[in-house]
Design an enzyme around this catalytic site. Structure first.
Site: not given
Length: 382
Positions: A29, A79, A111, A152, A201, A233, A242, A272, A304
């Protein structure tokens, strides 16, 4: 003395994949991407594009407005480096025709390193205010086909000129830091794509958010209400939502999505961009909001592994006179949309080998990777 971001420019790649195309072929979807991730598309480099060509395009447009003789350092954060030894900034130095008496280095920590470069530049200008520093954030996010990270992916570069008395954003003294050894995302030397533990993550990102904020608030006696807009970020834009919700719960303050909404438009379209992601968010906020003069921005930078920093900046009074949203619009509109099969082929054939030639230009960008001979990368203006 005010020190900060005086000017900035961006660049992305020749190609783009619409996530509806990916969703259709995978039987997913499309809302899983557009709403679940908060992403619409991702940029993808042509065979003669990489982090250097994108950085050169962004920086060349930026420096056309300034005196390059004042630049004393090029700090290149990435990176997705093209060489294990030679700094990408050295290739860039040659393409841009910068003076020989310039320091050029490459910085790495997932990042996060773009923020390290920015803070290094601010500290250097504090010692020598007459100098200027070019900070580059440029990355290609490339994940294995048919994996959770595939939607992503992305690519882009942001070039920033750091000076005293900046036109855009003053970077305020004092940051909050957090470092922890977490295997949430990593790419060994023998792999062309990273490994990701998605849930770890997300958890590490949210933990680092609150920890870095607590450090900043304690060191500067800063309240969450002292921040007018937040920048994050954004590996995917839903992550920023979130993060804001986690910060609201942690501080006990209501933080609405209006505090971040204007910062997401470019990242939704680019995917990203790793080190550049936070600074695409800044660019979008400046371009999409006409009422930022004198407002304090809260920057959350995360890499990360994991390193995080929370810092703040104040938007300058006449910032609207020094932004160029039409340049970003042109970058996005000029991308060529890929079919699914074209995307799969391009993804598989991305790597430049020891004897690679790209004699026919595939992009309309001002700089290109012309080939690799005897393991040496060759770039040219076009």
């Amino acid at each position: 003395m005010k020190i900060g971001i005086h000017d900035l420019e961006v660049a992305t790649t020749h190609y783009v994949l619409d996530l509806d195309t990916l969703a259709e072929r995978h039987g997913i979807d499309p809302k899983k991407f557009s709403i679940g991730l908060g992403q619409d598309a991702f940029s993808m480099p042509a065979p003669d594009e990489d982090i250097v060509t994108m950085a050169a395009e962004a920086a060349d447009t930026l420096l056309a407005r300034h005196d390059v003789s004042k630049i004393r350092q090029v700090l290149f954060a990435t990176e997705s480096s093209v060489d294990q030894s030679k700094a990408a900034g050295v290739y860039l130095h040659e393409l841009l025709g910068l003076p020989a008496n310039v320091r050029s280095v490459e910085l790495k920590q997932a990042c996060y390193s773009g923020t390290a470069a920015l803070q290094m530049a601010v500290n250097a200008i504090a010692r020598t205010p007459e100098e200027q520093i070019l900070v580059i954030t440029s990355d290609v996010a490339r994940y294995a086909l048919d994996t959770g990270g595939e939607p992503t992916q992305g690519a882009g570069a942001v070039a920033m000129l750091v000076t005293a008395n900046p036109n855009l954003v003053e970077i305020e003294p004092g940051s909050g830091f957090h470092t922890s050894d977490v295997n949430d995302f990593w790419r060994p030397n023998d792999s062309t794509t990273p490994y990701v533990d998605g849930q770890l993550s997300l958890d590490a990102y949210l933990t680092a958010t609150t920890a870095a904020w607590d450090d900043l608030a304690a060191r500067r006696d800063l309240s969450i209400d002292d921040v007018d807009k937040f920048l994050h970020h954004q590996p995917f834009t839903k992550m920023a939502r979130k993060q804001l919700a986690a910060l609201a719960e942690h501080t006990g303050h209501e933080l609405s999505d209006e505090l971040i909404e204007e910062s997401m438009s470019y990242n939704r379209a680019l995917g990203n961009t790793y080190t550049a992601s936070l600074y695409f968010a800044l660019t979008a906020q400046l371009h999409n909001n006409a009422d930022l003069a004198g407002k304090r921005l809260g920057f959350f930078s995360y890499g990360s592994g994991a390193v995080a920093e929370f810092f703040t900046g104040v938007v300058q009074e006449n910032y609207r006179d020094h932004i160029y949203p039409e340049h970003v619009a042109k970058q996005l509109e000029n991308r060529v949309e890929l079919t699914y099969d074209e995307y799969r082929t391009l993804h598989s054939d991305f790597a430049a080998t020891s004897e690679t030639y790209t004699t026919q230009p595939t992009t309309h960008a001002p700089f290109r990777l012309s080939g690799v001979t005897e393991f040496q990368r060759r770039y040219e203006a076009q």
